[in-house]
Design a protein around this motif. Structure first.
Motif, PDB file in Angstrom:
ATOM      1  N   ARG A 170     -36.189  11.386 -46.349  1.00  0.00           N
ATOM      2  CA  ARG A 170     -35.386  10.286 -45.809  1.00  0.00           C
ATOM      3  C   ARG A 170     -36.113   9.505 -44.730  1.00  0.00           C
ATOM      4  O   ARG A 170     -35.580   8.510 -44.222  1.00  0.00           O
ATOM      5  N   CYS A 171     -37.311   9.895 -44.347  1.00  0.00           N
ATOM      6  CA  CYS A 171     -37.887   9.283 -43.150  1.00  0.00           C
ATOM      7  C   CYS A 171     -39.294   8.753 -43.349  1.00  0.00           C
ATOM      8  O   CYS A 171     -40.020   8.575 -42.383  1.00  0.00           O
ATOM      9  N   THR A 216     -41.168   2.806 -43.507  1.00  0.00           N
ATOM     10  CA  THR A 216     -40.332   1.947 -42.673  1.00  0.00           C
ATOM     11  C   THR A 216     -38.998   2.577 -42.306  1.00  0.00           C
ATOM     12  O   THR A 216     -38.280   2.054 -41.451  1.00  0.00           O
ATOM     13  N   TRP A 217     -38.657   3.669 -42.945  1.00  0.00           N
ATOM     14  CA  TRP A 217     -37.398   4.359 -42.633  1.00  0.00           C
ATOM     15  C   TRP A 217     -37.533   5.291 -41.431  1.00  0.00           C
ATOM     16  O   TRP A 217     -36.529   5.754 -40.898  1.00  0.00           O
ATOM     17  N   ARG A 241     -35.664   4.334 -38.162  1.00  0.00           N
ATOM     18  CA  ARG A 241     -34.329   3.763 -38.337  1.00  0.00           C
ATOM     19  C   ARG A 241     -33.259   4.827 -38.128  1.00  0.00           C
ATOM     20  O   ARG A 241     -33.297   5.904 -38.731  1.00  0.00           O
ATOM     21  N   SER A 291     -31.510   6.759 -40.982  1.00  0.00           N
ATOM     22  CA  SER A 291     -32.230   7.769 -41.751  1.00  0.00           C
ATOM     23  C   SER A 291     -31.930   9.191 -41.303  1.00  0.00           C
ATOM     24  O   SER A 291     -32.226  10.141 -42.021  1.00  0.00           O
TER      25      SER A 291
END
Length: 128
Positions: free
Chosen positions: A103-104, A107-108, A111, A114
């Motif tokens: 999930r990370c 670009t995540w 955020r 995430s």
């Protein structure tokens, strides 16, 4: 049950340094990203620094690059944020966060959306 507990916040004058720690439990650290976020009064929570579970990839926000260093502690379940050359605009509640590695990426990484798990935060106040 995932738990994240921050410590090390406090008050410091501009130009000073602080080190934050996050003790994590309840998951396999190598499969997760861990990071630091902060939220100042009246502002949205922003990503500050993130490290993947293997420790090989690190992300920093432009606002802290060159001044903050994220690392894993000697115990793999500890996350460290060394902050130097602190500025009044660094004043905020700082949160430790964790999420599964898928999930990370990219670009995540910085955020808020995430991240699945959050600590309660530790206050950092920088006076001019």
């Amino acid at each position: 049950q995932v738990q994240l507990v921050e410590s090390g916040g406090g008050s410091v004058q501009a130009g000073g340094s602080l080190t934050l720690s996050c003790a994590a439990s309840g998951y396999t650290y190598s499969n997760y990203c861990m990071g630091w976020f902060r939220q100042a009064p009246g502002k949205e929570r922003e990503g500050v620094a993130v490290i993947d579970g293997g420790g090989g990839t690190i992300y920093y926000s432009d606002s802290v690059k060159g001044r903050f260093t994220i690392s894993q502690g000697s115990a793999r379940n500890t996350l460290i944020l060394q902050m130097s050359s602190l500025k009044p605009e660094d004043t905020a509640m700082y949160y430790c966060a964790a999420t599964p590695a898928y999930r990370c990426g990219g670009t995540w990484a910085l955020r808020e959306v995430s991240y699945a798990y959050w600590g309660r935060g530790t206050q950092v106040t920088v006076s001019s």
